[in-house]
Design a protein around this motif. Structure first.
Motif, mmCIF file in Angstrom:
data_model
loop_
_atom_site.group_PDB
_atom_site.id
_atom_site.type_symbol
_atom_site.label_atom_id
_atom_site.label_comp_id
_atom_site.label_asym_id
_atom_site.label_seq_id
_atom_site.Cartn_x
_atom_site.Cartn_y
_atom_site.Cartn_z
ATOM 1 N N ARG A 203 -46.907 3.918 29.894
ATOM 2 C CA ARG A 203 -46.653 2.551 29.488
ATOM 3 C C ARG A 203 -46.388 1.689 30.714
ATOM 4 N NH1 ARG A 203 -49.455 2.364 26.513
ATOM 5 N NH2 ARG A 203 -48.713 0.382 25.725
ATOM 6 N N PRO A 204 -46.854 0.456 30.725
ATOM 7 C CA PRO A 204 -46.641 -0.419 31.882
ATOM 8 C C PRO A 204 -45.226 -0.992 31.903
ATOM 9 C CG PRO A 204 -47.783 -1.608 30.172
ATOM 10 C CD PRO A 204 -47.650 -0.200 29.669
ATOM 11 N N ARG A 205 -44.836 -1.476 33.057
ATOM 12 C CA ARG A 205 -43.581 -2.221 33.143
ATOM 13 C C ARG A 205 -43.688 -3.483 32.286
ATOM 14 N NH1 ARG A 205 -44.847 -2.386 38.479
ATOM 15 N NH2 ARG A 205 -44.736 -4.660 38.341
ATOM 16 N N PRO A 206 -42.612 -3.867 31.619
ATOM 17 C CA PRO A 206 -42.671 -5.094 30.809
ATOM 18 C C PRO A 206 -42.992 -6.333 31.628
ATOM 19 C CG PRO A 206 -40.741 -3.785 30.229
ATOM 20 C CD PRO A 206 -41.330 -3.156 31.454
ATOM 21 N N ASP A 207 -42.637 -6.323 32.913
ATOM 22 C CA ASP A 207 -42.859 -7.508 33.737
ATOM 23 C C ASP A 207 -44.161 -7.450 34.529
ATOM 24 O OD1 ASP A 207 -42.159 -5.471 35.466
ATOM 25 O OD2 ASP A 207 -40.856 -6.713 36.730
ATOM 26 N N SER A 208 -44.998 -6.451 34.272
ATOM 27 C CA SER A 208 -46.232 -6.343 35.046
ATOM 28 C C SER A 208 -47.201 -7.441 34.623
ATOM 29 C CB SER A 208 -46.878 -4.970 34.859
ATOM 30 O OG SER A 208 -47.146 -4.722 33.498
ATOM 31 N N PRO A 209 -47.859 -8.097 35.583
ATOM 32 C CA PRO A 209 -48.798 -9.166 35.231
ATOM 33 C C PRO A 209 -50.007 -8.610 34.491
ATOM 34 C CG PRO A 209 -48.918 -8.661 37.581
ATOM 35 C CD PRO A 209 -47.759 -7.877 37.040
ATOM 36 N N THR A 210 -50.492 -9.350 33.512
ATOM 37 C CA THR A 210 -51.613 -8.866 32.713
ATOM 38 C C THR A 210 -52.959 -9.276 33.296
ATOM 39 O OG1 THR A 210 -51.475 -10.824 31.302
ATOM 40 C CG2 THR A 210 -50.242 -8.890 30.604
ATOM 41 N N GLY A 211 -53.046 -10.480 33.873
ATOM 42 C CA GLY A 211 -54.346 -10.962 34.324
ATOM 43 C C GLY A 211 -55.283 -11.090 33.134
ATOM 44 N N ARG B 16 -48.656 -1.163 37.900
ATOM 45 C CA ARG B 16 -48.038 -1.500 36.611
ATOM 46 C C ARG B 16 -47.299 -0.308 35.989
ATOM 47 N NH1 ARG B 16 -53.539 -1.463 35.406
ATOM 48 N NH2 ARG B 16 -53.650 -3.724 35.386
ATOM 49 N N TYR B 17 -47.653 0.905 36.431
ATOM 50 C CA TYR B 17 -47.001 2.094 35.886
ATOM 51 C C TYR B 17 -45.926 2.652 36.816
ATOM 52 C CZ TYR B 17 -51.164 1.853 32.952
ATOM 53 O OH TYR B 17 -52.156 1.421 32.120
ATOM 54 N N ASP B 18 -45.578 1.907 37.839
ATOM 55 C CA ASP B 18 -44.582 2.367 38.813
ATOM 56 C C ASP B 18 -43.179 2.016 38.323
ATOM 57 O OD1 ASP B 18 -43.203 3.215 41.007
ATOM 58 O OD2 ASP B 18 -43.870 1.610 42.338
ATOM 59 N N HIS B 19 -42.592 2.917 37.514
ATOM 60 C CA HIS B 19 -41.234 2.722 37.006
ATOM 61 C C HIS B 19 -40.704 4.083 36.572
ATOM 62 C CE1 HIS B 19 -42.543 3.021 32.758
ATOM 63 N NE2 HIS B 19 -43.625 2.397 33.186
ATOM 64 N N PRO B 20 -39.396 4.239 36.372
ATOM 65 C CA PRO B 20 -38.819 5.553 36.065
ATOM 66 C C PRO B 20 -39.391 6.216 34.816
ATOM 67 C CG PRO B 20 -37.100 4.031 36.739
ATOM 68 C CD PRO B 20 -38.342 3.217 36.610
ATOM 69 N N GLY B 21 -39.780 5.433 33.820
ATOM 70 C CA GLY B 21 -40.324 6.026 32.606
ATOM 71 C C GLY B 21 -41.577 6.839 32.852
ATOM 72 N N THR B 22 -42.343 6.458 33.847
ATOM 73 C CA THR B 22 -43.564 7.184 34.175
ATOM 74 C C THR B 22 -43.243 8.606 34.628
ATOM 75 O OG1 THR B 22 -44.907 5.243 34.665
ATOM 76 C CG2 THR B 22 -45.486 7.257 35.823
ATOM 77 N N VAL B 23 -42.170 8.773 35.389
ATOM 78 C CA VAL B 23 -41.793 10.108 35.862
ATOM 79 C C VAL B 23 -41.535 11.034 34.678
ATOM 80 C CG1 VAL B 23 -40.119 11.412 37.215
ATOM 81 C CG2 VAL B 23 -40.840 9.133 37.981
ATOM 82 N N ILE B 24 -40.821 10.546 33.690
ATOM 83 C CA ILE B 24 -40.487 11.359 32.517
ATOM 84 C C ILE B 24 -41.746 11.679 31.718
ATOM 85 C CG2 ILE B 24 -39.166 11.404 30.374
ATOM 86 C CD1 ILE B 24 -37.192 9.446 31.754
ATOM 87 N N ARG B 25 -42.542 10.668 31.462
ATOM 88 C CA ARG B 25 -43.748 10.888 30.652
ATOM 89 C C ARG B 25 -44.724 11.823 31.368
ATOM 90 N NH1 ARG B 25 -46.271 7.069 26.258
ATOM 91 N NH2 ARG B 25 -44.543 7.369 24.813
ATOM 92 N N THR B 26 -44.850 11.685 32.679
ATOM 93 C CA THR B 26 -45.756 12.544 33.428
ATOM 94 C C THR B 26 -45.305 13.999 33.353
ATOM 95 O OG1 THR B 26 -46.325 10.729 34.927
ATOM 96 C CG2 THR B 26 -46.777 12.953 35.693
ATOM 97 N N ARG B 27 -44.000 14.228 33.404
ATOM 98 C CA ARG B 27 -43.486 15.591 33.331
ATOM 99 C C ARG B 27 -43.781 16.211 31.963
ATOM 100 N NH1 ARG B 27 -38.256 14.736 33.811
ATOM 101 N NH2 ARG B 27 -37.806 15.044 31.586
#
Length: 321
Positions: free
Chosen positions: A198-206, A248-259
């Motif tokens: 999931r992306p960061r909530p503040d990541s720009p969409t473009g 956009r995926y650089d946040h702590p939640g990514t670490v958990i989901r990737t594991r």
């Protein structure tokens, strides 16, 4: 190959995986593109996706490339009758609007859409496309104008089913309501960026929009709407060290989901890519992944996901990570 119905009970039958043709004719040469299309068709794949601007951002390209390659393959293999063909309008560069893309995108006005469809049919070498998308939002044009122009293409027999891509859920809902109130064909498919992370909530969409909970809720309430996900494998970043994850995926939640993704893949004897595709296809709101591959080996890895079934415990772990 598994199959499902596109856009409700009277829609065309489509393969559960869609082959994306975005790089064909630019970063994927024509010979490789033909090999991918042949292999996909041999595996029972019927659903192929392109757009009238792919890949205009590649130096020296115009946006004609993908549709032209796909058109040559359809003719050379006499495959038009057994291929469910999707293309898009709205994001092609228009030199009259300026020199820089995407600021000069053609937009979703009635005249631009007519010109776009004429060009796509010519490049694809056909008189009809099965699925036609409004590619990106254009809030400079009244939504009614876009909806009614697209409905006219269905009435004329040049388009089978309508879809929207990279649209906010409220715009999608408003467009569908406008069409329904006037007895017009409306959007029955929506294609957004969608993957397990999931992306960061503040990541720009473009130009691109992620599938979010609002869209999933809307799709769950409207089962006649088919949800497609592009970039499901984030350009190879799940499995290739040389492909870092987008910011956009650089946040702590990514670490958990990737594991958790790695744990489930190990349990299944599958790759992370295959688990992601199985997770998308088998969810409460089933998603049709649009595959971006550049080799037959990559395509084979994706096709193997069709036979991967996640048990309820694995899916719950993935969902709640």
């Amino acid at each position: 190959m598994h199959h499902r119905t596109l856009g409700g009970g009277d829609g065309p039958r489509i393969s559960a995986l869609c082959l994306g043709a975005m790089p064909f004719g630019t970063t994927v040469d024509e010979r490789t593109a033909f090999a991918l299309l042949d292999h996909f068709a041999e595996a029972g794949g019927t659903f192929v996706d392109t757009a009238n601007n792919y890949g205009c951002w590649v130096p020296g390209a115009t946006g004609d490339e993908s549709e032209r390659v796909l058109g040559r393959w359809l003719r050379s293999r006499r495959a038009a009758d057994r291929t469910v063909l999707a293309t898009k309008a709205g994001a092609r560069p228009d030199p009259a609007r300026g020199p820089r893309w995407p600021a000069n995108a053609e937009g979703l006005g009635a005249g631009a859409l007519r010109t776009a469809l004429d060009g796509s049919l010519r490049r694809l070498g056909t008189d009809r496309v099965d699925l036609y998308y409004a590619h990106i939002e254009d809030r400079t044009v009244p939504l009614a104008e876009t909806v009614e122009a697209l409905a006219g293409f269905v009435r004329d027999g040049r388009v089978g089913t309508l879809g929207a891509s990279n649209h906010a859920t409220w715009r999608l809902a408003e467009a569908r309501q406008h069409a329904a109130a006037r007895g017009l064909p409306g959007f029955r498919a929506v294609q957004q960026r969608h993957t397990y992370l999931r992306p960061r909530p503040d990541s720009p969409t473009g130009l691109q929009r992620e599938t979010d909970e609002e869209l999933l809720d809307y799709a769950a309430a409207h089962p006649e709407l088919t949800l497609l996900g592009y970039s499901p494998l984030v350009e190879g970043a799940y499995t290739r060290e040389d492909r870092p994850l987008p910011d956009r995926y650089d946040h702590p939640g990514t670490v958990i989901r990737t594991r958790v993704l790695a744990e489930v893949a190990a349990e299944c004897g599958a790759t992370a890519n295959q688990v992601v595709l199985a997770w998308l296809m088998g969810g409460a709101v089933p998603v049709v992944p649009v595959l971006g591959v550049s080799s037959v080996a990559q395509l084979d890895e994706c096709l193997a996901a069709l036979d991967l079934v996640l048990d309820p415990y694995q899916r719950a772990r993935l969902d709640t990570a």
